[in-house]
Every structure is written in C-alpha cells, then in structure tokens.
Design an enzyme around this catalytic site. Structure first.
Site, PDB file in Angstrom:
ATOM      1  CG  HIS A   1      -8.633  -3.006  -2.360  1.00  0.00           C
ATOM      2  ND1 HIS A   1      -9.550  -2.317  -3.134  1.00  0.00           N
ATOM      3  CD2 HIS A   1      -8.542  -2.311  -1.202  1.00  0.00           C
ATOM      4  CE1 HIS A   1      -9.973  -1.262  -2.481  1.00  0.00           C
ATOM      5  NE2 HIS A   1      -9.378  -1.231  -1.289  1.00  0.00           N
TER       6      HIS A   1
ATOM      7  CG  HIS B   1      -6.871  -2.944   3.152  1.00  0.00           C
ATOM      8  ND1 HIS B   1      -6.129  -1.807   2.931  1.00  0.00           N
ATOM      9  CD2 HIS B   1      -8.098  -2.698   2.631  1.00  0.00           C
ATOM     10  CE1 HIS B   1      -6.878  -0.896   2.313  1.00  0.00           C
ATOM     11  NE2 HIS B   1      -8.082  -1.426   2.118  1.00  0.00           N
TER      12      HIS B   1
ATOM     13  CG  ASP C   1      -2.077   0.955   1.099  1.00  0.00           C
ATOM     14  OD1 ASP C   1      -3.221   0.490   1.006  1.00  0.00           O
ATOM     15  OD2 ASP C   1      -1.829   2.193   1.070  1.00  0.00           O
ATOM     16  CB  ILE C   2       0.765   4.282  -2.124  1.00  0.00           C
ATOM     17  CG1 ILE C   2       1.859   5.189  -2.665  1.00  0.00           C
ATOM     18  CG2 ILE C   2      -0.508   5.033  -1.793  1.00  0.00           C
ATOM     19  CD1 ILE C   2       1.524   5.783  -4.025  1.00  0.00           C
TER      20      ILE C   2
HETATM   21  P1  AMP Z   1      -9.736   1.347   0.334  1.00  0.00           P
HETATM   22  O1  AMP Z   1      -9.804   2.664   1.059  1.00  0.00           O
HETATM   23  O2  AMP Z   1     -10.144   0.172   1.136  1.00  0.00           O
HETATM   24  O3  AMP Z   1     -10.437   1.429  -0.993  1.00  0.00           O
HETATM   25  O4  AMP Z   1      -8.191   1.106   0.057  1.00  0.00           O
HETATM   26  C1  AMP Z   1      -7.516   1.654  -1.028  1.00  0.00           C
HETATM   27  C2  AMP Z   1      -6.062   1.608  -0.671  1.00  0.00           C
HETATM   28  O5  AMP Z   1      -5.300   1.816  -1.837  1.00  0.00           O
HETATM   29  C3  AMP Z   1      -5.631   2.683   0.334  1.00  0.00           C
HETATM   30  O6  AMP Z   1      -5.103   2.057   1.507  1.00  0.00           O
HETATM   31  C4  AMP Z   1      -4.599   3.483  -0.425  1.00  0.00           C
HETATM   32  O7  AMP Z   1      -3.533   3.928   0.380  1.00  0.00           O
HETATM   33  C5  AMP Z   1      -4.138   2.504  -1.484  1.00  0.00           C
HETATM   34  N1  AMP Z   1      -3.578   3.093  -2.693  1.00  0.00           N
HETATM   35  C6  AMP Z   1      -4.078   4.143  -3.387  1.00  0.00           C
HETATM   36  N2  AMP Z   1      -3.298   4.396  -4.462  1.00  0.00           N
HETATM   37  C7  AMP Z   1      -2.298   3.472  -4.441  1.00  0.00           C
HETATM   38  C8  AMP Z   1      -1.170   3.210  -5.275  1.00  0.00           C
HETATM   39  N3  AMP Z   1      -0.916   3.936  -6.380  1.00  0.00           N
HETATM   40  N4  AMP Z   1      -0.347   2.194  -4.941  1.00  0.00           N
HETATM   41  C9  AMP Z   1      -0.586   1.463  -3.823  1.00  0.00           C
HETATM   42  N5  AMP Z   1      -1.633   1.644  -3.011  1.00  0.00           N
HETATM   43  C10 AMP Z   1      -2.475   2.642  -3.304  1.00  0.00           C
END
Ligand code: AMP
Ligand code: ZN
Length: 114
Positions: free
Chosen positions: A100, A102, A30-31
């Site tokens: 996704h 986590h 995760d970023i």
């Molecule tokens: P959610 O809020 O459950 O939809 O989780 C989306 C997740 O994607 C969040 O934890 C973000 O930090 C992560 N995220 C968003 N953009 C990226 C990216 N480019 N690379 C990796 N993770 C990302």
C-alpha cells in the site's frame, strides 16, 4: 488472499471510506490518520510486500504513484505538497501484508521519519 485485511476491503467484506476505485487500484482513508488527509492506495491484486514485486509489476506500481499525484490535484493539496510512503517489513514499519502507498497531506510533515 483469504486472511488479508486489504483484500477484505477490496471485496467489501470490511467497510472503508473509499476515495477512488478502478479495475486495478483502490484508494481509501486510513483508519488511524497521521495527517489531515491520509489515504492508502493499493493494488487489487494481492502482493504481500515490496520484496515480491518484479518487472511485470512496473506499470502497476507506476499507476499507484500516478494515482497519488492525481488524487493530490483533485483533492486540492498538490501545490501545498504531500508525502507518499511505502513501508516494507519490520524495519520499514509494515503492519498490513498487502502492499500500500500512504498518501499524507494537509500539514507540514517533518523529516526524517521516526
Ligand atoms: P503500514 O503500517 O505501512 O503497514 O500501514 C498500514 C496502515 O493501515 C496503517 O496506517 C493503519 O492505520 C491502516 N489500517 C489498518 N486497518 C485499517 C482499516 N480497517 N481501514 C483502513 N486503514 C487501516
Ligand atoms: Zn491482500
């Protein structure tokens, strides 16, 4: 899906730190990590939300969880413990519209979630 962030990561149009890949799944860091280890495990097939799952997806969803457990063992935090979370829609806190899982580990997580 053309405008999907995670499909772009799958297609290598956007970089990510990839932890695992097979024909059906991709796992990457995760970023904006919320724990010392924070991976996202996604199906390569675009599915917008958990509400779009049906019976034919049972094996795929099972594989997401099995993969999380295997990564936990391989990365060394299975015994200490970890959390898997899948957020759906606004009240679930979903912000990326490609399902996704986590995988959070490396510290004692609190409960209940916010
Ligand atoms: P959610 O809020 O459950 O939809 O989780 C989306 C997740 O994607 C969040 O934890 C973000 O930090 C992560 N995220 C968003 N953009 C990226 C990216 N480019 N690379 C990796 N993770 C990302
Ligand atoms: Zn997608």
């Amino acid at each position: 899906m053309q405008d999907c962030l995670f499909c772009k990561i799958i297609n290598r149009e956007i970089p990510a730190k990839i932890a695992y890949e097979d024909e059906e799944l991709l796992a990457f860091h995760d970023i904006d990590p919320q724990a010392p280890t924070h991976l996202l495990i996604i199906p390569k097939r675009h599915i917008t939300t958990l509400n779009d799952l049906n019976e034919e997806d049972a094996a795929l969803v099972g594989r997401l969880q099995i993969t999380a457990a295997r990564l936990a063992k391989e990365m060394g935090f299975a015994e200490d413990g970890y959390r898997v979370v899948m957020n759906c829609n606004e009240h679930g806190g979903q912000t990326v519209w490609h399902i996704h899982m986590h995988l959070l580990a490396g510290r004692a997580l609190t409960w209940p979630p916010g």
